[in-house]
Design an enzyme around this catalytic site. Structure first.
Site, PDB file in Angstrom:
ATOM      1  N   THR A   1       5.943   8.579 -25.379  1.00  0.00           N
ATOM      2  CA  THR A   1       6.365   7.573 -26.391  1.00  0.00           C
ATOM      3  C   THR A   1       6.155   8.314 -27.826  1.00  0.00           C
ATOM      4  O   THR A   1       7.347   8.380 -28.589  1.00  0.00           O
ATOM      5  CB  THR A   1       5.516   6.325 -26.484  1.00  0.00           C
ATOM      6  OG1 THR A   1       5.780   5.810 -25.161  1.00  0.00           O
ATOM      7  CG2 THR A   1       5.910   5.588 -27.665  1.00  0.00           C
TER       8      THR A   1
ATOM      9  N   ASP B   1       7.733  -4.429 -29.687  1.00  0.00           N
ATOM     10  CA  ASP B   1       6.596  -3.765 -30.170  1.00  0.00           C
ATOM     11  C   ASP B   1       7.181  -2.809 -31.287  1.00  0.00           C
ATOM     12  O   ASP B   1       6.597  -1.420 -31.228  1.00  0.00           O
ATOM     13  CB  ASP B   1       5.800  -2.879 -29.147  1.00  0.00           C
ATOM     14  CG  ASP B   1       5.203  -3.921 -28.091  1.00  0.00           C
ATOM     15  OD1 ASP B   1       5.141  -5.097 -28.250  1.00  0.00           O
ATOM     16  OD2 ASP B   1       5.219  -3.382 -26.928  1.00  0.00           O
TER      17      ASP B   1
ATOM     18  N   ARG C   1       1.669  -8.548 -30.633  1.00  0.00           N
ATOM     19  CA  ARG C   1       0.512  -8.979 -29.380  1.00  0.00           C
ATOM     20  C   ARG C   1      -0.589  -7.957 -29.662  1.00  0.00           C
ATOM     21  O   ARG C   1      -0.371  -6.706 -30.253  1.00  0.00           O
ATOM     22  CB  ARG C   1       1.325  -8.812 -28.035  1.00  0.00           C
ATOM     23  CG  ARG C   1       2.074  -7.706 -27.940  1.00  0.00           C
ATOM     24  CD  ARG C   1       2.847  -7.583 -26.553  1.00  0.00           C
ATOM     25  NE  ARG C   1       3.824  -6.745 -26.311  1.00  0.00           N
ATOM     26  CZ  ARG C   1       4.163  -6.412 -25.138  1.00  0.00           C
ATOM     27  NH1 ARG C   1       3.916  -7.335 -24.232  1.00  0.00           N
ATOM     28  NH2 ARG C   1       5.068  -5.216 -25.123  1.00  0.00           N
TER      29      ARG C   1
ATOM     30  N   ASP D   1       9.867   0.080 -29.934  1.00  0.00           N
ATOM     31  CA  ASP D   1       8.930   1.005 -30.538  1.00  0.00           C
ATOM     32  C   ASP D   1       9.454   1.808 -31.445  1.00  0.00           C
ATOM     33  O   ASP D   1       9.543   3.101 -31.585  1.00  0.00           O
ATOM     34  CB  ASP D   1       8.331   2.129 -29.302  1.00  0.00           C
ATOM     35  CG  ASP D   1       7.341   1.306 -28.271  1.00  0.00           C
ATOM     36  OD1 ASP D   1       7.508   0.075 -28.418  1.00  0.00           O
ATOM     37  OD2 ASP D   1       6.583   2.254 -27.523  1.00  0.00           O
TER      38      ASP D   1
ATOM     39  N   TRP E   1      -2.512  -4.752 -28.560  1.00  0.00           N
ATOM     40  CA  TRP E   1      -2.562  -3.635 -27.961  1.00  0.00           C
ATOM     41  C   TRP E   1      -3.992  -2.914 -28.034  1.00  0.00           C
ATOM     42  O   TRP E   1      -4.575  -2.270 -29.005  1.00  0.00           O
ATOM     43  CB  TRP E   1      -1.296  -2.862 -28.491  1.00  0.00           C
ATOM     44  CG  TRP E   1      -1.390  -1.614 -27.788  1.00  0.00           C
ATOM     45  CD1 TRP E   1      -1.511  -1.043 -26.455  1.00  0.00           C
ATOM     46  CD2 TRP E   1      -0.800  -0.244 -28.481  1.00  0.00           C
ATOM     47  NE1 TRP E   1      -1.065   0.270 -26.134  1.00  0.00           N
ATOM     48  CE2 TRP E   1      -0.962   0.821 -27.127  1.00  0.00           C
ATOM     49  CE3 TRP E   1      -0.713   0.262 -29.627  1.00  0.00           C
ATOM     50  CZ2 TRP E   1      -0.557   2.046 -27.339  1.00  0.00           C
ATOM     51  CZ3 TRP E   1      -0.243   1.610 -29.911  1.00  0.00           C
ATOM     52  CH2 TRP E   1      -0.043   2.387 -28.765  1.00  0.00           C
TER      53      TRP E   1
END
Length: 702
Positions: free
Chosen positions: A470, A556, A617, A529, A619
């Site tokens: 990522t 996200d 949310r 992302d 993480w």
């Protein structure tokens, strides 16, 4: 970002709170504002004095002048409005110099000598308290931008300038909030002898309970939404508007909404026949405004004076020549003489007086030989090194990375990488040993300069050593402190639909792993992302401030462990690759006792299904139970896409054990406080302001 493995979360912990105050940044913000500077009692306290300018310099009268009208009233810890007269006088000729002194903590008299073209177009330069910004004679011009005074900013004078031409070609422009002078929650402001014209939105916007304001001897012309006052449910604004020339302006001349005391006198409103601009109305008293309108002259104006049934408007001594339509008054108002002394001119004399006297004067902003005044000193800002990039070969560097590579390791001063318009298909990395770098698009729009690539987490590396992961997928990776980006687009255009067999669709457009990162007027766009806001290490602080920008994504798409503020920006929700609507705006992985994400005075919306997106949310990267993720969304407009239960669990951790909250949000996606939708109290919100996030760092364009 990958989800952590399912894991049962330990019971809630008692969390210590740490409050970090930023010098000069107030602890009160309002919706739709901007980064605010100063406090209600001034940086140095009421009545405090700074050393004047250099020894032997006697300030001319214009540098020490104070306001009349409501701006002269002692209130809110401020003794009238006198601007930067207790400070040094400097002359500026560039945008960087202007911003340096306008955003300084100290008082300054800032003389604008010549034309400053603002980039990006529409940018509103932030102004701190205790400033006089004045044009040098008739030469001082601000083109393509304006000024912004945020909450708590006070004791500001803007005089003798021409501010013009941020117009974007749409007369009733709903997309570009490009004002000449905008204030949200400021007080004690004097706007005098300016020429304001041809802006995308307002020439003057006095909003969000701004008060103790005087607007005098200005020319306002060639504009649609000219001068708005109030725009709040509170009846708070005290304002004086006198000897201004409104010429060829369609509406809001001015429009006054819920003003406690609005005193308008000796103004000249002129609609010239046969031109392309026709007045819609003149002076308007809206809501619960209390207005006194006297000795003004209305020439050819349609609906010269209108009022709501709830407003009070007292007229006396006005002249109406060739006007038509509504001309209204009613109710009782106030006596302006109770607040300050004034002597109105005869209405019949107003056209001649205002035509001759409004706008910039040759005698203001220049040395006064009769007083023995010396010329103001010139700003001594060290010039930045500029490296220019053009993909067509017309500059020294063809790629952005080549210019970054040319920055010397360990450089100690600003290096600006000026990128000409075009699409640069490359990855860019600014390594940790190259601080003080700015990457700036040189086009007239942030859409004209694009840096893009299409790596994803599961994309194989060309050397066969595995996949990028990522964080490694980022189109632009910033590891150096004091980095700035402005007026460009950073994208990751990875095609999920075409790579369904790939394991890992996270595709980062921009990754920051540094401290003091300033993202100003940019677009960051992708899918999953999009924007990774990280730190160099778990124990390292990473502060990020993003303003006047766009972030686009779906899952996200704002994530990481940095302490980041997204201010006055648009967060655009995007459908998934298969056309479905579902996603999460934020996924913070904040260390305990650090600040996480603050979304302030922004808009969250998109062309997606109603009730399909969470605001965030929790993480816990790597299943780390010691983390304490945080997202606060405040003073922000939420579209219908936001779920009524806007927060979500993740990886076996409950969001209710972490720090997720809202405050004073609006729009169809906003909702009342409840167990599944926590709201901050006013006292809690006072500790979750921009200054608390930035911790003594005041982002300044350079």
């Amino acid at each position: 970002m990958s989800e952590t493995p399912a894991r049962t979360r330990a019971k809630a912990r008692h969390r210590r709170r740490r409050k970090i105050l930023a010098t000069g940044v107030p602890l009160a913000l309002v919706a739709a504002g901007a980064l605010a500077y100063g406090t209600d009692t001034g940086v140095f306290g009421p009545g405090s004095a700074r050393a004047a300018s250099a020894a032997g310099y006697t300030a001319p009268a214009w540098a020490t002048a104070g306001a009349d009208g409501f701006a002269s009233v002692d209130a809110l810890g401020q003794r009238g409005t006198y601007g930067g007269r207790d400070g040094e006088t400097v002359t500026v000729r560039t945008q960087a110099e202007l911003e340096k002194y306008a955003t300084a903590e100290e008082p300054y008299v800032i003389v604008v000598a010549g034309t400053i073209r603002v980039a990006p177009v529409g940018k509103e330069i932030k102004v701190r308290s205790d400033k006089t910004i004045v044009g040098a004679g008739t030469s001082g011009q601000i083109v393509g931008g304006g000024f912004f005074l945020g909450t708590g900013v006070h004791n500001v004078i803007i005089r003798n300038l021409t501010i013009r031409d941020s117009y974007q070609g749409v007369w009733n422009d709903k997309e570009h909030d490009f004002d000449a002078i905008q204030m949200d929650g400021a007080h004690h402001v004097w706007i005098d002898h300016n020429d304001l014209r041809h802006m995308a939105d307002g020439l003057i916007d006095v909003r969000k309970d701004s008060t103790y304001v005087t607007v005098s001897w200005n020319r306002l012309s060639d504009n649609n939404k000219t001068f708005g006052i109030g725009w709040t449910e509170n009846v708070a604004t005290d304002i004086t508007v006198h000897h201004n020339w409104f010429r060829e302006t369609e509406q809001r001349n001015p429009s006054t909404d819920n003003a406690a005391h609005a005193h308008l006198y000796n103004n000249y409103l002129e609609d010239v026949p046969g031109t392309g601009i026709t007045s819609s109305y003149g002076n308007y008293a809206r809501g619960r405004t209390s207005m006194v309108l006297e000795n003004s002259y209305f020439q050819g104006v349609n609906n010269p004076v209108i009022k709501d049934a709830t407003a009070s408007l007292v007229q006396r001594g006005n002249v109406f020549s060739g006007t038509s339509g509504r001309n209204e008054s009613g109710g009782t108002a106030f006596d302006p003489a109770r607040f300050y002394a004034y002597t109105p001119d005869r209405a019949a004399d107003v056209p001649g007086l205002v035509r001759a006297g409004a706008g910039p004067r040759t005698s203001i902003g220049v040395a006064d030989a009769q007083q023995g005044g010396a010329a103001p000193k010139t700003a001594t800002t060290k010039a930045a090194t500029t490296l220019t990039v053009a993909r067509d070969g017309t500059a020294r560097y063809r790629t952005v990375q080549a210019a970054v590579d040319a920055v010397p390791a360990g450089n100690t001063s600003r290096v600006v990488i000026a990128v000409k318009p075009g699409t640069y298909r490359e990855t860019v990395k600014v390594p940790s040993d190259k601080p003080h770098v700015t990457i700036q698009g040189t086009g007239t729009s942030r859409k004209q300069t694009v840096i893009t690539y299409d790596n994803a987490a599961g994309t194989p590396k060309p050397d066969g050593s595995g996949t990028y992961g990522t964080s490694g997928s980022a189109t632009v990776a910033v590891e150096a402190d004091d980095f700035q980006a402005r007026n460009l687009t950073i994208a990751n255009d990875f095609d999920e639909a075409a790579h369904q067999s790939l394991d890992g669709h996270q595709a980062v457009a921009l990754r920051t792993a540094a401290d003091k990162v300033f993202l100003d007027g940019v677009i960051v766009t992708g899918d999953q992302d999009t924007l990774l806001l990280d730190t160099a290490a778990k124990d390292r602080l990473g502060r990020v401030y993003m303003r006047d920008s766009y972030v686009v994504g779906n899952v996200d798409f704002i994530f990481g462990r940095a302490s980041a503020v997204i201010d006055r920006s648009v967060i655009t929700l995007k459908k998934r690759w298969n056309g479905t609507s579902a996603g999460y705006v934020t996924a913070p992985s904040t260390p305990a006792d650090r600040k996480g994400f603050l979304i302030s005075r922004s808009v969250v919306d998109g062309d997606v299904a109603a009730g399909s997106f969470h605001l965030g949310r929790t993480w816990h990267a790597g299943g780390d139970a010691a983390l304490d993720p945080q997202t606060t969304v405040r003073d922000t407009r939420l579209g219908a896409a936001i779920k009524s239960t806007p927060w979500s669990d993740m990886g076996g951790f409950s969001w209710k054990d972490d720090r997720f909250a809202e405050y004073r949000n609006s729009g169809p996606g906003a909702g009342a406080a409840g167990p599944d939708r926590p709201h901050l109290t006013d006292s809690q919100a006072a500790g979750q302001e921009i200054g608390d996030w930035l911790g003594g760092w005041v982002p300044t364009a350079s």
